[in-house]
Motif scaffolding. Structure first.
Motif, short mmCIF file in Angstrom:
data_model
loop_
_atom_site.label_atom_id
_atom_site.label_comp_id
_atom_site.label_asym_id
_atom_site.label_seq_id
_atom_site.Cartn_x
_atom_site.Cartn_y
_atom_site.Cartn_z
N ILE A 163 0.02 9.96 7.22
CA ILE A 163 0.64 9.07 6.23
C ILE A 163 -0.09 9.15 4.90
CG2 ILE A 163 1.14 6.66 5.68
CD1 ILE A 163 1.44 6.17 8.71
N ALA A 164 -1.43 9.16 4.97
CA ALA A 164 -2.22 9.26 3.74
C ALA A 164 -1.97 10.59 3.04
CB ALA A 164 -3.71 9.10 4.07
N ALA A 165 -1.85 11.66 3.81
CA ALA A 165 -1.58 12.97 3.21
C ALA A 165 -0.22 12.99 2.54
CB ALA A 165 -1.67 14.06 4.28
N ALA A 166 0.78 12.38 3.20
CA ALA A 166 2.13 12.33 2.61
C ALA A 166 2.12 11.50 1.33
CB ALA A 166 3.12 11.76 3.61
N GLY A 167 1.37 10.38 1.34
CA GLY A 167 1.29 9.57 0.13
C GLY A 167 0.58 10.28 -1.00
N ALA A 168 -0.47 11.04 -0.67
CA ALA A 168 -1.17 11.82 -1.70
C ALA A 168 -0.26 12.88 -2.29
CB ALA A 168 -2.42 12.45 -1.10
N GLN A 169 0.58 13.48 -1.45
CA GLN A 169 1.52 14.49 -1.96
C GLN A 169 2.51 13.85 -2.93
OE1 GLN A 169 1.64 17.98 -1.45
NE2 GLN A 169 3.04 17.64 -3.16
N ALA A 170 2.97 12.65 -2.60
CA ALA A 170 3.89 11.95 -3.51
C ALA A 170 3.20 11.64 -4.84
CB ALA A 170 4.39 10.66 -2.85
N ASP A 171 1.91 11.27 -4.79
CA ASP A 171 1.17 11.02 -6.04
C ASP A 171 1.02 12.32 -6.85
OD1 ASP A 171 0.88 8.38 -5.32
OD2 ASP A 171 -1.12 8.64 -4.47
N ALA A 172 0.77 13.42 -6.14
CA ALA A 172 0.68 14.72 -6.84
C ALA A 172 2.02 15.09 -7.47
CB ALA A 172 0.23 15.81 -5.86
N ASP A 173 3.10 14.75 -6.78
CA ASP A 173 4.43 15.03 -7.34
C ASP A 173 4.67 14.26 -8.62
OD1 ASP A 173 5.04 16.76 -5.27
OD2 ASP A 173 6.04 15.24 -4.06
N LEU A 174 4.19 13.01 -8.67
CA LEU A 174 4.34 12.23 -9.89
C LEU A 174 3.57 12.89 -11.04
CD1 LEU A 174 5.14 9.81 -11.60
CD2 LEU A 174 3.23 8.52 -10.57
N ALA A 175 2.36 13.35 -10.76
CA ALA A 175 1.59 14.03 -11.80
C ALA A 175 2.30 15.31 -12.25
CB ALA A 175 0.20 14.36 -11.28
N ASN A 176 2.87 16.05 -11.30
CA ASN A 176 3.60 17.27 -11.65
C ASN A 176 4.86 16.94 -12.45
OD1 ASN A 176 4.24 20.24 -11.28
ND2 ASN A 176 6.00 19.34 -10.25
N PHE A 177 5.53 15.85 -12.08
CA PHE A 177 6.72 15.42 -12.82
C PHE A 177 6.37 15.08 -14.27
CE2 PHE A 177 9.64 11.77 -13.87
CZ PHE A 177 10.74 12.56 -14.14
N ASP A 178 5.29 14.31 -14.44
CA ASP A 178 4.86 13.98 -15.80
C ASP A 178 4.50 15.25 -16.57
OD1 ASP A 178 5.21 11.31 -15.38
OD2 ASP A 178 3.11 10.87 -14.95
N SER A 179 3.82 16.17 -15.91
CA SER A 179 3.44 17.42 -16.57
C SER A 179 4.67 18.22 -16.98
CB SER A 179 2.54 18.25 -15.64
OG SER A 179 2.25 19.50 -16.21
N THR A 180 5.68 18.24 -16.12
CA THR A 180 6.90 18.98 -16.43
C THR A 180 7.63 18.37 -17.62
OG1 THR A 180 7.12 19.56 -14.08
CG2 THR A 180 9.06 19.84 -15.47
N VAL A 181 7.69 17.04 -17.65
CA VAL A 181 8.35 16.35 -18.77
C VAL A 181 7.61 16.63 -20.07
CG1 VAL A 181 8.89 14.09 -19.76
CG2 VAL A 181 9.38 14.55 -17.35
N LEU A 182 6.28 16.48 -20.04
CA LEU A 182 5.49 16.73 -21.25
C LEU A 182 5.59 18.19 -21.68
CD1 LEU A 182 2.30 14.66 -20.38
CD2 LEU A 182 4.09 14.06 -22.01
N GLY A 183 5.59 19.11 -20.70
CA GLY A 183 5.72 20.52 -21.03
C GLY A 183 7.06 20.84 -21.65
N ALA A 184 8.12 20.22 -21.15
CA ALA A 184 9.46 20.45 -21.71
C ALA A 184 9.53 19.98 -23.16
CB ALA A 184 10.51 19.74 -20.86
N LEU A 185 8.96 18.81 -23.42
CA LEU A 185 8.96 18.30 -24.79
C LEU A 185 8.11 19.18 -25.71
CD1 LEU A 185 8.55 14.51 -23.95
CD2 LEU A 185 10.61 15.61 -24.84
N ALA A 236 11.87 13.59 -2.46
CA ALA A 236 11.80 14.17 -1.11
C ALA A 236 10.48 13.82 -0.44
CB ALA A 236 11.99 15.68 -1.18
N ASP A 237 9.37 13.96 -1.15
CA ASP A 237 8.08 13.71 -0.54
C ASP A 237 7.81 12.22 -0.34
OD1 ASP A 237 7.44 16.38 -0.24
OD2 ASP A 237 6.55 16.54 -2.21
N THR A 238 8.45 11.37 -1.14
CA THR A 238 8.36 9.93 -0.89
C THR A 238 9.05 9.59 0.42
OG1 THR A 238 8.31 9.43 -3.26
CG2 THR A 238 8.95 7.65 -1.79
N ALA A 239 10.21 10.21 0.68
CA ALA A 239 10.90 9.98 1.95
C ALA A 239 10.06 10.49 3.12
CB ALA A 239 12.26 10.67 1.93
N ARG A 240 9.30 11.53 2.93
CA ARG A 240 8.47 12.07 4.03
C ARG A 240 7.31 11.14 4.37
NH1 ARG A 240 9.84 16.98 1.22
NH2 ARG A 240 11.26 18.18 2.54
#
Length: 466
Positions: free
Chosen positions: A358-380, A299-303
């Motif tokens: 645009i830069a703020a939206a891109g930074a949010q997408a980067d933060a989402d990737l970090a959160n996604f990785d954290s969620t995956v690692l936390g689940a494991l 979603a945030d990549t589309a934004r």
């Protein structure tokens, strides 16, 4: 005007490509590597199975009453009702955004009384009218609407994943509360057996005291042991009632309407087959919180594209038709008019402001990737921890069972020696205290093992599928 439009044409054509990056799973995401797909390191021994986790994992306990309670909760739980409403809201917002690419219409009209100055008309003036209808269709050459639709649909997926996670939590909560009721009764039965044993010793001590072989002090100590064990029973009853109240609220009922038939449940839920776990890849696909984190990233990549579209003009085609003029000329050919053409709108944005967005939206997408990785690692991590805890609890139960058997043998021997006058009463009390502690510890460990199983099922993220 013609030259002005031609000067803007390159920007219009450039905007014909959808702005912003197309979403795909980042190559450097943890989930995109091979590591999460490996078998769980804690899945060892006959207690586990690498088979896939069933969608309705609570049925592994082979308890029809538990199955019925979970189904009732999934149909009536208040948290699930709220989650369903949130999903419907997200779907409605997505439809609203999608409607932005369709034809829009507007109808207007009015009646007025006017007397222009220096016209020579007598008062009160001329009564006039106007009425018309217009329609417009955005061309979305910049892709703003397309990216907004992409983002809204991903937001809907996030809400769906949140609803699914609520289903997982509700199923686990009902199973845990049901097991808590049965565990409380199991613990009550254990503690009552301890009380019965200690009361039997008390009665034997009283007989010996009356026969001159015991003392009042021995009787007092035996009575204290009985009182100490009986003092534990009310807290267990309160714990059982708390679980019953919780089940009622999970079913969407007031606490007073708890299922009374559960109050007599005394057998702990038990798995009839090895616990199925699957592997890490299946876990990542199944866990709703992982799916929610991935969809938020989409979603945030589309934004980012929505923000970039502000750099380009907005183009639409449309037309209008209507009638107007003095009422005295109503219906004449001069009262009718229409227009049809292309509308180019460009607000000549403040480029530093847009680029900052645009830069703020891109930074949010980067933060989402970090959160996604954290969620995956936390689940494991949660799953591995739950699996290892369960494996260790099984070993603890085996050791506690041996300790309980040894304590029972020692208590019997101490009682026999005391009856034949070969030991004092303190040794009997010590042996019985050790037996009571071993019985309670074993019962608690068996209760915790069921709780550990539910922790595994919760970590594996099953129970939302239909």
């Amino acid at each position: 005007m013609r030259s002005a439009f031609l000067s803007l044409l390159p920007a219009v054509l450039l905007a014909g490509c959808v702005a912003g990056p197309d979403y795909h799973m980042p190559k450097d995401a943890v989930a995109a590597s091979d590591a999460p797909g490996r078998p769980f390191v804690s899945v060892q021994g006959t207690a586990f199975s690498a088979a896939p986790l069933p969608d309705e994992w609570w049925q592994l306990y082979n308890d029809p009453r538990l199955n019925e309670l979970v189904e009732q909760a999934l149909a009536a739980n208040t948290d699930l009702r709220a989650a369903d409403a949130n999903l419907r809201r997200a779907a409605a917002i997505a439809r609203q955004v999608e409607a932005g690419r369709t034809v829009s219409t507007a109808v207007g009209g009015g009646i007025d009384l006017s007397r222009p100055s220096s016209t020579g008309y007598s008062l009160p003036g001329i009564l006039g009218y106007d009425a018309g209808i217009s329609a417009g269709l955005p061309l979305d050459l910049s892709g703003r609407i397309a990216r907004a639709i992409e983002a809204s649909r991903a937001d809907e997926d996030v809400s769906r994943a949140a609803r699914d996670y609520t289903r997982v939590a509700v199923a686990a909560a009902v199973t845990r509360a049901y097991a808590g009721v049965c565990a409380a009764n199991f613990s009550l039965a254990t503690n009552r057996r301890v009380v019965a044993l200690q009361r039997s010793t008390l009665e034997a001590t009283q007989r010996l005291q009356r026969g001159g072989r015991g003392t009042v002090f021995d009787v007092t100590r035996a009575q204290a042991a009985v009182d100490r064990s009986e003092a534990l029973l009310p807290a267990i009853v309160a714990q059982r009632q708390a679980h019953l109240f919780l089940i009622a609220t999970l079913l969407g009922k007031v606490p007073a309407d708890y299922p009374t038939d559960l109050a007599d449940c005394s057998a702990l839920p038990a798995l009839t087959s090895p616990l199925p776990t699957g592997d890490g890849a299946a876990l990542i696909r199944r866990r709703p919180d992982v799916r929610a984190a991935e969809r938020q990233m989409a979603a945030d990549t589309a934004r980012v594209g929505v923000a970039m579209a502000d750099l380009y003009p907005q183009v639409s085609i449309g037309g209008s038709t209507g009638i107007g003029g003095p009422f005295k000329s109503f219906g004449s050919g001069n009262s009718f008019g229409f227009s049809l053409g292309t509308l180019l709108s460009w607000s000549f944005p403040n480029r530093p402001v847009v680029k900052a967005r645009i830069a703020a939206a891109g930074a949010q997408a980067d933060a989402d990737l970090a959160n996604f990785d954290s969620t995956v690692l936390g689940a494991l991590r949660e799953t591995e921890t739950a699996l290892n805890t369960y494996a260790q609890s099984r070993e603890s139960i085996a050791a506690l069972q041996k300790a309980r058997d040894s304590a029972a043998g020692a208590a019997g021997q101490a009682d026999e020696l005391f009856r034949f006058g070969r030991s004092d009463f303190l040794q009997v009390l010590d042996a019985e205290r050790s037996l009571a502690d071993a019985e309670v510890a074993l019962a608690d460990a068996r209760t915790m093992m069921v709780d550990d199983q539910i922790d595994i099922f919760l970590a594996l993220g099953g129970g939302w599928q239909r």
